[in-house]
Scaffold this motif. Structure first.
Motif, short mmCIF file in Angstrom:
data_model
loop_
_atom_site.label_atom_id
_atom_site.label_comp_id
_atom_site.label_asym_id
_atom_site.label_seq_id
_atom_site.Cartn_x
_atom_site.Cartn_y
_atom_site.Cartn_z
N VAL A 57 33.21 38.37 40.55
CA VAL A 57 33.25 38.36 42.03
C VAL A 57 34.62 38.78 42.54
O VAL A 57 34.73 39.55 43.52
CB VAL A 57 32.86 36.96 42.55
CG1 VAL A 57 33.09 36.87 44.06
CG2 VAL A 57 31.43 36.64 42.19
N HIS A 58 35.68 38.32 41.89
CA HIS A 58 37.02 38.63 42.36
C HIS A 58 37.34 40.12 42.22
O HIS A 58 38.00 40.71 43.08
CB HIS A 58 38.04 37.79 41.59
CG HIS A 58 37.82 36.32 41.69
ND1 HIS A 58 37.94 35.63 42.88
CD2 HIS A 58 37.43 35.41 40.76
CE1 HIS A 58 37.65 34.35 42.68
NE2 HIS A 58 37.33 34.20 41.40
N ALA A 59 36.86 40.73 41.15
CA ALA A 59 37.09 42.17 40.97
C ALA A 59 36.38 42.97 42.06
O ALA A 59 36.94 43.94 42.59
CB ALA A 59 36.60 42.60 39.59
N VAL A 60 35.16 42.56 42.40
CA VAL A 60 34.43 43.24 43.48
C VAL A 60 35.18 43.09 44.80
O VAL A 60 35.34 44.05 45.56
CB VAL A 60 33.00 42.67 43.61
CG1 VAL A 60 32.28 43.29 44.80
CG2 VAL A 60 32.22 42.91 42.32
N SER A 61 35.68 41.90 45.06
CA SER A 61 36.39 41.63 46.31
C SER A 61 37.69 42.42 46.40
O SER A 61 38.09 42.86 47.48
CB SER A 61 36.67 40.13 46.42
OG SER A 61 37.28 39.82 47.65
N ARG A 62 38.36 42.60 45.26
CA ARG A 62 39.61 43.38 45.26
C ARG A 62 39.36 44.88 45.36
O ARG A 62 40.16 45.62 45.93
CB ARG A 62 40.41 43.09 43.98
CG ARG A 62 41.04 41.71 43.91
CD ARG A 62 42.03 41.64 42.76
NE ARG A 62 41.39 41.92 41.46
CZ ARG A 62 40.89 40.99 40.66
NH1 ARG A 62 40.94 39.72 41.03
NH2 ARG A 62 40.36 41.32 39.51
N THR A 63 38.26 45.33 44.81
CA THR A 63 37.98 46.77 44.75
C THR A 63 37.59 47.33 46.11
O THR A 63 37.96 48.47 46.44
CB THR A 63 36.87 47.05 43.73
OG1 THR A 63 37.26 46.54 42.45
CG2 THR A 63 36.59 48.54 43.60
N PHE A 64 36.87 46.56 46.88
CA PHE A 64 36.36 47.04 48.16
C PHE A 64 36.86 46.17 49.31
O PHE A 64 37.11 44.98 49.13
CB PHE A 64 34.82 47.03 48.15
CG PHE A 64 34.22 47.74 46.98
CD1 PHE A 64 34.33 49.11 46.84
CD2 PHE A 64 33.55 47.03 45.99
CE1 PHE A 64 33.78 49.76 45.75
CE2 PHE A 64 32.99 47.66 44.90
CZ PHE A 64 33.11 49.04 44.78
N GLU A 65 36.99 46.78 50.46
CA GLU A 65 37.42 46.04 51.66
C GLU A 65 36.19 45.70 52.49
O GLU A 65 35.54 46.59 53.05
CB GLU A 65 38.40 46.88 52.48
CG GLU A 65 38.94 46.14 53.69
CD GLU A 65 39.99 46.95 54.44
OE1 GLU A 65 40.38 46.52 55.55
OE2 GLU A 65 40.41 48.00 53.92
N PHE A 66 35.87 44.42 52.55
CA PHE A 66 34.70 43.96 53.30
C PHE A 66 35.13 43.50 54.69
O PHE A 66 36.02 42.65 54.82
CB PHE A 66 34.01 42.82 52.55
CG PHE A 66 33.44 43.25 51.22
CD1 PHE A 66 32.21 43.89 51.16
CD2 PHE A 66 34.15 43.04 50.05
CE1 PHE A 66 31.70 44.30 49.94
CE2 PHE A 66 33.64 43.46 48.82
CZ PHE A 66 32.42 44.09 48.76
N ALA A 67 34.49 44.07 55.70
CA ALA A 67 34.89 43.77 57.08
C ALA A 67 34.80 42.28 57.40
O ALA A 67 35.57 41.76 58.20
CB ALA A 67 34.02 44.57 58.05
N GLY A 68 33.84 41.59 56.77
CA GLY A 68 33.67 40.16 57.03
C GLY A 68 34.25 39.26 55.95
O GLY A 68 33.99 38.05 55.96
#
Length: 344
Positions: free
Chosen positions: A108-119
């Motif tokens: 989950v942390h890798a996904v969160s770091r890789t992409f910028e989620f507006a929310g």
């Protein structure tokens, strides 16, 4: 005569104006069918009727899969294979207060770091979770579906292994006499639990779609744990037992995939936004299974005092979660392999 003509003309204009106003207010002055044919309103379709995608409207461009996924919040749900169980790096990873065993090594942390989620990102996967915990509390936390709302644009999850009781199945295999056949004696019980799992998975997907109708829902399968090398017993598991466990894992992945595919096909039929996608991770640890020189998964570790397996047993290690993260980030970028019905 001129006065009468002016009066008739004024009356007709007034009547026409009244009809237009009433139609705009959806007052049934004329039948729904006539209103639909004449004015293009009141053309409600029966529930479940396919609708044409909005692509036909001029000047509209489709959002990319990544744009769809990142326009809102990322919510990570599921069980231990999503919480990060088995890989620990920080004190908080093993804190008694961390009852869901959410760790700093989860994909989950890798996904969160890789992409910028507006929310932003919300992480609520919980070790030991079963399908019921999407609708019921676990470890003092709200049901998992309650973390999802209309602002959610990406959901990832893994679920199903605990419903089939794979932890108990593994224990039943390991605690038998070597090559006794007691491992595979559990097959009937596994098969009996699969129909309920199929129904529960479909219910989870429907509820997530209801709460976040524009979200991409990405469901992970489970990795193969054993390499099936001829003649190599592991943890009291003969090669035949390892092959049987791998085959059962493959069948679980197939079941999950079938549910996911059916849900996504329904979205396509309806021309609806969102997607339901499956990541087949069954071969993600090939060459790095339990007992190899560089495993991506922990082997059996027993607490001899309590005579029970440690939580990290047969869960991915840090390298395993890195491998899973690569597959998830690739899927987020690539999308479901079809047009997503969301537009600029």
């Amino acid at each position: 005569m001129k006065v009468w003509a002016r009066g008739r003309t004024s009356g007709l204009l007034a009547l026409l104006l009244l009809v237009v106003v009433l139609v705009g207010l959806s007052v049934p002055l004329v039948s729904e069918r006539v209103r639909c044919r004449t004015f293009g309103v009141g053309c409600d379709r029966p529930s479940g009727t396919p609708v044409a995608p909005a692509a036909a409207l001029p000047g509209r461009l489709p959002l990319t899969p990544l744009e769809v996924a990142s326009q809102g919040a990322y919510v990570a749900l599921g069980d231990s294979f999503s919480s990060g169980e088995g890989a620990y790096a920080l004190p908080d990873d093993l804190s008694p207060e961390n009852r869901c065993h959410r760790t700093s090594r989860s994909y989950v942390h890798a996904v969160s770091r890789t992409f910028e989620f507006a929310g932003g990102t919300r992480f609520f996967a919980c070790s030991g979770a079963r399908t019921e915990h999407f609708f019921e509390s676990k470890a003092g936390e709200p049901p998992q579906v309650e973390h999802v709302d209309a602002g959610t644009s990406l959901i990832t999850l893994s679920i199903g292994g605990n419903d089939l009781g794979f932890t108990k199945v593994l224990a039943g295999c390991i605690l038998t006499f070597p090559w006794s056949g007691g491992c595979r004696d559990q097959e009937a019980a596994l098969e009996a639990r699969k129909p309920a799992l199929r129904q529960a998975l479909a219910g989870i997907v429907r509820k997530l779609q209801e709460r976040a109708p524009r979200a991409r829902i990405i469901v992970l399968g489970y990795p193969r744990l054993f390499g099936e090398r001829e003649g190599e017993a592991l943890d009291n598991l003969g090669v035949d037992d390892q092959r049987w466990l791998n085959a059962e894992g493959r069948e679980l992945n197939d079941l999950i995939h079938e549910v996911v595919r059916a849900a996504d096909q329904e979205l396509v039929r309806l021309g609806a936004p969102g997607s339901v996608e499956f990541i087949d991770v069954h071969s993600a640890f090939t060459g790095h299974e339990v007992g190899t020189g560089a495993p991506y998964v922990n082997g059996l570790d027993v607490d001899l005092k309590a005579f029970k397996a440690e939580f990290h047993s047969y869960h991915p290690n840090a390298a395993g979660y890195t491998a899973l993260a690569e597959l998830v980030t690739r899927q987020v970028q690539a999308g479901p392999g079809r047009q997503l019905n969301q537009w600029r």
